[in-house]
Design an enzyme around this catalytic site. Structure first.
Site, mmCIF file in Angstrom:
data_model
loop_
_atom_site.group_PDB
_atom_site.id
_atom_site.type_symbol
_atom_site.label_atom_id
_atom_site.label_comp_id
_atom_site.label_asym_id
_atom_site.label_seq_id
_atom_site.Cartn_x
_atom_site.Cartn_y
_atom_site.Cartn_z
ATOM 1 N N GLU A 1 -11.299 4.545 -5.745
ATOM 2 C CA GLU A 1 -11.450 3.090 -5.816
ATOM 3 C C GLU A 1 -11.875 2.627 -7.218
ATOM 4 O OE1 GLU A 1 -10.669 1.212 -3.378
ATOM 5 O OE2 GLU A 1 -10.600 2.616 -1.705
ATOM 6 N N ASP B 1 -3.802 8.454 -1.455
ATOM 7 C CA ASP B 1 -5.027 7.667 -1.637
ATOM 8 C C ASP B 1 -5.567 7.981 -3.027
ATOM 9 O OD1 ASP B 1 -7.310 6.095 -1.050
ATOM 10 O OD2 ASP B 1 -8.426 7.886 -0.485
ATOM 11 N N ARG C 1 -0.701 -5.406 4.874
ATOM 12 C CA ARG C 1 -0.043 -4.941 3.654
ATOM 13 C C ARG C 1 1.217 -4.158 4.007
ATOM 14 N NH1 ARG C 1 -5.062 -1.815 0.933
ATOM 15 N NH2 ARG C 1 -4.843 -0.753 2.952
ATOM 16 N N ARG D 1 0.873 -1.187 0.000
ATOM 17 C CA ARG D 1 0.000 0.000 0.000
ATOM 18 C C ARG D 1 0.904 1.229 0.000
ATOM 19 N NH1 ARG D 1 -2.599 4.044 -0.060
ATOM 20 N NH2 ARG D 1 -4.764 4.358 0.572
#
Length: 225
Positions: free
Chosen positions: A65, A62, A109, A57
């Site tokens: 999605e 960010d 992750r 990650r």
């Protein structure tokens, strides 16, 4: 005497140079060369490290999605994923750099800065407005200041996710903002038709007749009112 001072000063200069070089080397953080396994999302990939596949990650960013079980696919999610995919698949060398904080998140992750041929992927995503600065923790914030500058530049240019006002916010991406803007746009068009585009005239009997843009005689009518 002056000559002696100059001679004695040479070792001091050498010591200072050595010290500066040593300090600069400390600023070069270790990177681990890995092999790409799979791209999951704009901010998540899998790599082969120590002979095993590990999900990574990206630290400090960010992206929207693409296949979230609850959020589904978000605007610019596919673009972010495809851009990350292009970077890591075309790279001759993929590297990971870890910060001083936790190396894994709650989903196990790996948390890392990802490099492709020396370029940080996080920065490249931010330059194109395909990511926002997020998930900032003091122990894993080595490059926070420099990537915030990049984010502000993209925001100022209004590119990528910044094309849609208020879509990218501190707590995530908000597709409902687009729905609200679409409704406002439709209402504005309706109000325009209801207010300005209606043509009115008076027939020979003195009757007032109104024509909307959908009326069959709208184009031929010369507005009197």
């Amino acid at each position: 005497m002056k000559l002696l001072k100059k001679v004695l000063g040479i070792p001091v200069v050498l010591i200072l140079i050595t010290f500066i070089i040593a300090c600069s080397k400390q600023d070069e953080f270790e990177r681990v060369v890995v092999k790409l396994d799979k791209v999951h999302d704009g901010d998540t990939i899998s790599v082969i490290i120590n002979g095993e596949s590990e999900t990574v990650r990206f630290l400090l960013v960010d992206t929207p999605e693409t296949s979230h079980p609850r959020l589904g696919e978000q605007l610019f999610g596919t673009e972010a994923k495809e851009y990350t995919k292009k970077l890591v698949e075309r790279a001759k060398k993929v590297e990971l750099e870890f910060d001083i904080g936790p190396k894994r998140d709650k989903y196990s992750r790996l948390l890392a800065y990802v490099y492709v041929d020396g370029k940080m992927v996080q920065e490249e995503l931010l330059k194109r407005g395909l990511a926002r600065v997020a998930y900032v923790y003091p122990s894993n914030s080595r490059y926070l200041e420099q990537i915030r500058v990049i984010e502000e530049e993209s925001k100022g240019k209004g590119i990528g996710t910044w094309e849609v006002e208020n879509y990218s916010q501190e707590d995530g991406f908000h597709p409902e903002v687009m729905e609200s803007q679409d409704k406002t746009s439709v209402n504005d068009k309706q109000n325009t038709h209801n207010g300005c585009d209606i043509k009115g005239n008076i027939n020979s009997k003195g009757e007032k007749i109104y024509h909307t843009p959908d009326s069959p005689w709208y184009e031929q009518t010369k507005a009197e009112v």
